[in-house]
Design a protein around this motif. Sequence first.
Motif, PDB file in Angstrom:
ATOM      1  N   TYR A   1      -5.538 -17.187  60.030  1.00 31.50           N
ATOM      2  CA  TYR A   1      -6.103 -15.951  59.495  1.00 31.50           C
ATOM      3  C   TYR A   1      -5.043 -15.107  58.787  1.00 31.50           C
ATOM      4  O   TYR A   1      -5.364 -14.105  58.137  1.00 31.50           O
ATOM      5  N   LEU A   2      -3.769 -15.498  58.906  1.00 35.24           N
ATOM      6  CA  LEU A   2      -2.682 -14.738  58.300  1.00 35.24           C
ATOM      7  C   LEU A   2      -2.300 -15.303  56.935  1.00 35.24           C
ATOM      8  O   LEU A   2      -2.411 -16.501  56.680  1.00 35.24           O
ATOM      9  N   LYS A   3      -1.814 -14.411  56.064  1.00 37.37           N
ATOM     10  CA  LYS A   3      -1.266 -14.822  54.774  1.00 37.37           C
ATOM     11  C   LYS A   3       0.249 -14.947  54.911  1.00 37.37           C
ATOM     12  O   LYS A   3       0.880 -14.190  55.640  1.00 37.37           O
ATOM     13  N   CYS A   4       0.831 -15.887  54.195  1.00 42.07           N
ATOM     14  CA  CYS A   4       2.267 -16.126  54.268  1.00 42.07           C
ATOM     15  C   CYS A   4       2.895 -15.923  52.887  1.00 42.07           C
ATOM     16  O   CYS A   4       2.536 -16.606  51.925  1.00 42.07           O
ATOM     17  N   LEU A   5       3.817 -14.960  52.815  1.00 41.45           N
ATOM     18  CA  LEU A   5       4.622 -14.796  51.612  1.00 41.45           C
ATOM     19  C   LEU A   5       5.869 -15.652  51.789  1.00 41.45           C
ATOM     20  O   LEU A   5       6.588 -15.513  52.780  1.00 41.45           O
ATOM     21  N   VAL A   6       6.122 -16.542  50.857  1.00 38.53           N
ATOM     22  CA  VAL A   6       7.273 -17.433  50.925  1.00 38.53           C
ATOM     23  C   VAL A   6       8.276 -16.995  49.861  1.00 38.53           C
ATOM     24  O   VAL A   6       7.953 -16.934  48.678  1.00 38.53           O
ATOM     25  N   PHE A   7       9.496 -16.646  50.295  1.00 35.34           N
ATOM     26  CA  PHE A   7      10.543 -16.256  49.346  1.00 35.34           C
ATOM     27  C   PHE A   7      11.776 -17.115  49.594  1.00 35.34           C
ATOM     28  O   PHE A   7      12.480 -16.948  50.594  1.00 35.34           O
ATOM     29  N   LEU A   8      12.016 -18.067  48.688  1.00 37.96           N
ATOM     30  CA  LEU A   8      13.069 -19.057  48.876  1.00 37.96           C
ATOM     31  C   LEU A   8      13.889 -19.262  47.613  1.00 37.96           C
ATOM     32  O   LEU A   8      13.399 -19.026  46.503  1.00 37.96           O
ATOM     33  N   ARG A   9      15.120 -19.712  47.795  1.00 35.89           N
ATOM     34  CA  ARG A   9      15.886 -20.221  46.663  1.00 35.89           C
ATOM     35  C   ARG A   9      15.319 -21.601  46.317  1.00 35.89           C
ATOM     36  O   ARG A   9      14.951 -22.367  47.204  1.00 35.89           O
TER      37      ARG A   9
ATOM     38  N   PHE B   1       9.904 -17.928  44.197  1.00 39.83           N
ATOM     39  CA  PHE B   1      11.251 -18.473  44.133  1.00 39.83           C
ATOM     40  C   PHE B   1      12.197 -17.441  43.535  1.00 39.83           C
ATOM     41  O   PHE B   1      11.820 -16.689  42.630  1.00 39.83           O
ATOM     42  N   SER B   2      13.436 -17.443  44.022  1.00 39.16           N
ATOM     43  CA  SER B   2      14.406 -16.424  43.609  1.00 39.16           C
ATOM     44  C   SER B   2      15.043 -16.729  42.250  1.00 39.16           C
ATOM     45  O   SER B   2      15.836 -15.932  41.756  1.00 39.16           O
ATOM     46  N   ASN B   3      14.686 -17.877  41.672  1.00 41.05           N
ATOM     47  CA  ASN B   3      15.281 -18.259  40.391  1.00 41.05           C
ATOM     48  C   ASN B   3      14.374 -19.258  39.699  1.00 41.05           C
ATOM     49  O   ASN B   3      13.295 -19.574  40.193  1.00 41.05           O
TER      50      ASN B   3
ATOM     51  N   GLU C   1      -0.548 -19.041  44.893  1.00 40.34           N
ATOM     52  CA  GLU C   1       0.268 -18.558  43.785  1.00 40.34           C
ATOM     53  C   GLU C   1       1.686 -19.113  43.895  1.00 40.34           C
ATOM     54  O   GLU C   1       2.215 -19.260  44.989  1.00 40.34           O
ATOM     55  N   VAL C   2       2.299 -19.423  42.722  1.00 34.18           N
ATOM     56  CA  VAL C   2       3.715 -19.784  42.659  1.00 34.18           C
ATOM     57  C   VAL C   2       4.332 -18.986  41.519  1.00 34.18           C
ATOM     58  O   VAL C   2       3.865 -19.054  40.377  1.00 34.18           O
ATOM     59  N   GLN C   3       5.366 -18.210  41.849  1.00 30.77           N
ATOM     60  CA  GLN C   3       6.013 -17.374  40.827  1.00 30.77           C
ATOM     61  C   GLN C   3       7.527 -17.427  40.970  1.00 30.77           C
ATOM     62  O   GLN C   3       8.059 -17.755  42.025  1.00 30.77           O
ATOM     63  N   GLU C   4       8.203 -17.072  39.874  1.00 32.03           N
ATOM     64  CA  GLU C   4       9.654 -16.887  39.886  1.00 32.03           C
ATOM     65  C   GLU C   4       9.957 -15.389  39.865  1.00 32.03           C
ATOM     66  O   GLU C   4       9.496 -14.674  38.979  1.00 32.03           O
ATOM     67  N   LEU C   5      10.692 -14.911  40.864  1.00 29.78           N
ATOM     68  CA  LEU C   5      11.144 -13.522  40.903  1.00 29.78           C
ATOM     69  C   LEU C   5      12.669 -13.560  40.964  1.00 29.78           C
ATOM     70  O   LEU C   5      13.237 -14.007  41.946  1.00 29.78           O
ATOM     71  N   TYR C   6      13.322 -13.084  39.924  1.00 33.70           N
ATOM     72  CA  TYR C   6      14.743 -13.360  39.726  1.00 33.70           C
ATOM     73  C   TYR C   6      15.641 -12.399  40.528  1.00 33.70           C
ATOM     74  O   TYR C   6      16.213 -11.458  39.999  1.00 33.70           O
ATOM     75  N   MET C   7      15.724 -12.651  41.812  1.00 36.84           N
ATOM     76  CA  MET C   7      16.627 -11.851  42.664  1.00 36.84           C
ATOM     77  C   MET C   7      17.495 -12.808  43.483  1.00 36.84           C
ATOM     78  O   MET C   7      17.442 -12.831  44.705  1.00 36.84           O
TER      79      MET C   7
END
Length: 570
Positions: free
Chosen positions: A69-77, A102-104, A125-131
């Motif tokens: 029932y939970l959503k998971c935000l994945v933030f990885l290199r 993804f961070s890059n 969703e799959v996105q690139e967030l440049y941090m």
Amino acid sequence: MNVIGAVKAYVTKMTAESDPGMKILLMDKETTSIISMVYGQSEIQQREVFLLERIDSAGHTNGNSGLRYLKCLVFLRPSPQNIDLLSKELRNPRYGAYYIYFSNIVAKADVKVLAENDEQEVVKEVQELYMDYLAVNPHLFSIGLPTCMRSLSWQASALQRTVQGLIAVLLSLKKCPVIRYQKNSKPCRELSTKVEELMNKESSLFAFGQSNHPLLLILDRRDDPVTPLLNQWTYQAMVHELLTIHNNRVNLSKIPGVSKDLAEVVLSAEQDSFYAKNIFLNFGEIGQNIKELMEHFQAKAKSHQKVESIADMKAFVETYPQFKKLSGNVSKHVTVVGELSSMVNKYCLLDVSEIEQEITSQTDHSSQLQSIRKLLNNTSVRDTDAVKLVMLYALKYQNHSSNDTAGLIKALKRRGVSDYLILSVSNILEYAGSHARQNDLFSVGDAVKITKRFFKGLSGVENVYTQHKPVLYETLEELLKGRLKEELYPYLSNHQINGRPQDVIVFMVGGTTYEESLVVHTFNKNYPGTHIVLGGTTVHNSSSFLEEIDQAMKDVTRRYTRNITPVRFD
């Protein structure tokens, strides 16, 4: 340009785009550090993220599978290891929906691998967030590499990681820069070339339609080995030099009698207004401001004692969280400043700093040699400070006719200084001696006079020399006046900037320092309309700089031995 603001904007985007409701944030070791540099855990929780997990921890894979029932935000290199771990997660998903960030830049082949493993179609969703970097101050960032060279050349993995980090900085700031680099540095040229190649390959990402041309200036730490060796006297730099700041955290557990609550403290200008106001002030001014902070706290505490009515109780309850936070802040900074003051007195750091500043700013060989010998005989002076004085002397007078570096090394051995520290003297001459530098590191103009700055406010602080200016100061001054020599700092390819650049990203191969961060802060204040951001493979104090040199000198065939007796270890 604000790297903390850029990372915060990405975190806001990441936590706001999924559907409302409680979320899990799944990260790796590096992205955990990236987030923690700009957000406290309580702040993240306010964004409906109630649990932080590491994808590379053993406990993660053994967790409860009944959380669909939970959503998971994945933030990885986007590393091969993380792609593999995430593929395993998607084959047996524990959560109902995955929003992957993804961070890059991530390879299309890796996205395809994830799609093939998403058999239950839980990825929304799959996105690139440049941090893909550590945002230290608004104008300061680090790649987080303790060392980056071996045999005075790039370690392949460090070069790749630095390119990725710099590309992320440029994309997060939305800058497509012209590149200049330090000509005599092969590592600077290699990094410049790799960054430009990736910018050209990903040209669509860099199509910002900018009205002016930003500049990326890539410099080599070897051109200024002095700045990381000096004792510091502004708050952030001093804490890092004497106590060490690691990802905004300071370990105080070794201080006698320190409470458990203060065994590790966070120093973040984003979360601590006192730290933000004092980060660039000198030690004496901090002492005065600590006194005022305590007086303010005592006044608040006294007012809270007068709880005599329902209205008073209500007011107390409403202000209690702020009062508790203020109480913790007072305890933290009193403990930190108290320990700094204790170390300054215990290790004679004012005396040491005075000689350091004289070496960097005056030419009086005989007097300075005598002063160094005297401090080497002082048992209160730490071995590291004694060795740094000899290193500064060796750099300054390596070509002097009366050079006595060999005699000072013998004095260090008589003190019982470790082999590692003694070897640092010859290492730094090979790493950054006159043969390795393109700037005159110790030039002293007629107008330059050493003066003592009288600090105010903190008992026990008398006079401290603060006259040293990093090479970066002169480099930026020449750049902003349009006088930075192209034969020393050429443009990569045929691109050029006419006039003064408005946006400048300076990157230091081999690590930068908080003293140089202060230089950039000062230039940003003094040149309205110009925005400078500083970065480095790491942010050094003197201890980490010695480790950087030691690693860089591995397997080096030594060439420079003039005026110094080779160090032998039996």
